[in-house]
Scaffold this motif. Structure first.
Motif, short mmCIF file in Angstrom:
data_model
loop_
_atom_site.label_atom_id
_atom_site.label_comp_id
_atom_site.label_asym_id
_atom_site.label_seq_id
_atom_site.Cartn_x
_atom_site.Cartn_y
_atom_site.Cartn_z
N THR A 170 34.22 28.49 18.45
CA THR A 170 33.86 27.72 19.64
C THR A 170 32.65 28.33 20.33
O THR A 170 32.56 29.55 20.49
N ARG A 219 30.68 27.97 24.05
CA ARG A 219 30.75 27.45 25.41
C ARG A 219 29.38 27.62 26.04
O ARG A 219 28.90 28.74 26.21
N VAL A 233 30.36 23.82 32.12
CA VAL A 233 30.64 24.53 30.88
C VAL A 233 30.91 23.49 29.79
O VAL A 233 31.92 22.78 29.84
N THR A 237 31.51 22.52 25.79
CA THR A 237 32.19 23.18 24.68
C THR A 237 32.02 22.39 23.38
O THR A 237 32.07 21.16 23.38
N ASP A 263 30.20 32.62 24.66
CA ASP A 263 29.59 32.00 25.84
C ASP A 263 28.10 32.23 25.80
O ASP A 263 27.64 33.38 25.63
#
Length: 365
Positions: free
Chosen positions: A29, A31, A67, A69, A105
């Motif tokens: 993932t 972000r 944010v 994703t 992130d």
């Protein structure tokens, strides 16, 4: 309009399918922290439904505002990607590399890669009972992406760093131009640079006690000024990453030995220190002879080959190696062929410590 609506729906279905597959096989993932508004964030990359020419839309989850994703299955392995703002604006800097199974992130920006200099005049030092200016260079994304925080490099002789009009000999280091270039090329991370001006007491403030010819001896007070007054001001005024792993100090000549000595004294504050053409001859080489035990700091040292203290710097390197410092791990040396003891030579090679301190992909929020 009907065709565009159909395309968006298809992309949405693909995104949902990718997310479902990732949940089943294990998820990687990204972000993306950015105030994208209606334009939204897309993802381009080298694998899966992503390509470098066509992005897929990221989703804003229920949770933190701004944010975005995107998730893909671990089976894709290591993936390189970049975010886009809308369909056309690609983030400035390098590609991000995500290992399979990671959650990363990132804090991109999409505007012009030019930082901004701000000057704080008459900044008081209670330790030295005087005042000076701070010249604070904020990196390109600072105003654009309010979610991002930054490592900080503290530098001495602030007058010489950014502007030839204030430089002592009419030549600046060009720190701002060098940082802009390295960031735009995706070679270096963004960082705040704090130039601390010198004063008429420069020799005394940058040196330990005491050279037979020049005296000196106010370095302890100057180091306390940097650590106890300047750094707390910067940390509470700007969006910094204040831990030692994101804090560096650097200077040249007497500012070089000041940087080395301050990092040796405060290894809990600084993890990186640069001594450019450092004056290790000071007090008959006392800093070399009385080198303290190895500390957890990465040191960059250099010297030119023309009247620039190369023999003394070489002795310092040998002493540091004897204390356990390891080449290219926590000790980096560069011999600058033909370089002299001046701003022109320092400007020509300053990217070397900057890249060692802040290489692309090294900063974690």
């Amino acid at each position: 309009m009907k065709r565009r609506t159909t395309t968006i729906a298809a992309l949405g279905a693909l995104l949902a399918l990718t997310a479902l597959t990732a949940q089943q096989a294990g998820a990687t993932t990204v972000r993306v922290h950015y105030p994208a508004g209606k334009e939204g964030i897309g993802i381009i990359g080298n694998k899966g439904p992503m390509s470098w020419s066509k992005g897929v839309p990221a989703q804003r989850p229920e949770g933190p505002v701004n944010v975005w994703t995107y998730t893909w299955p671990d089976e894709l392995g290591e993936v390189q990607m970049k975010p886009t703002l809308g369909e056309e604006k690609i983030s400035i800097g390098g590609a991000y590399t995500l290992a399979a199974g990671s959650t990363v992130d990132i804090y991109p920006f999409f505007g012009a890669p030019f930082g901004k200099l701000t000057i704080v005049k008459d900044f008081a030092s209670p330790q030295l009972n005087n005042k000076r200016a701070l010249r604070i260079w904020l990196p390109p994304s600072y105003a654009e992406n309010p979610a991002k925080r930054y490592p900080v490099l503290y530098m001495h002789d602030g007058q010489n760093l950014f502007d030839a009009r204030t430089a002592a000999y009419g030549v600046e280091w060009g720190i701002d131009e060098t940082m802009n270039r390295l960031i735009a090329m995706g070679k270096a991370e963004e960082a705040i640079v704090v130039g601390i001006d010198n004063t008429p007491e420069r020799i005394a403030e940058y040196t330990p006690c005491c050279d037979p010819k020049y005296g000196g001896g106010k370095l302890d007070a100057y180091g306390a000024f940097v650590v106890d007054t300047v750094k707390p001001y910067i940390d509470r005024t700007y969006r910094t990453l204040s831990g030692k792993e994101n804090t560096a100090i650097m200077g040249s000549s007497l500012g070089g030995i000041a940087s080395v000595a301050i990092a040796q004294r405060y290894p809990d504050i600084f993890s990186k220190a640069g001594g450019v053409s450092s004056s290790f001859w000071w007090n008959n080489g006392a800093m070399i002879a009385k080198l303290p035990a190895r500390v957890p700091v990465k040191f960059y040292l250099d010297a030119g080959t023309v009247d620039d203290g190369l023999p003394e710097t070489t002795r310092m390197l040998e002493a540091m190696r004897a204390k356990g410092y390891r080449e290219n791990e926590d000790l980096l040396f560069f011999k600058a062929e033909g370089a002299r003891h001046n701003e022109t030579s320092w400007a020509a090679r300053v990217e070397k410590p900057l890249l060692w301190f802040f290489p692309w992909g090294s900063t974690k929020q």
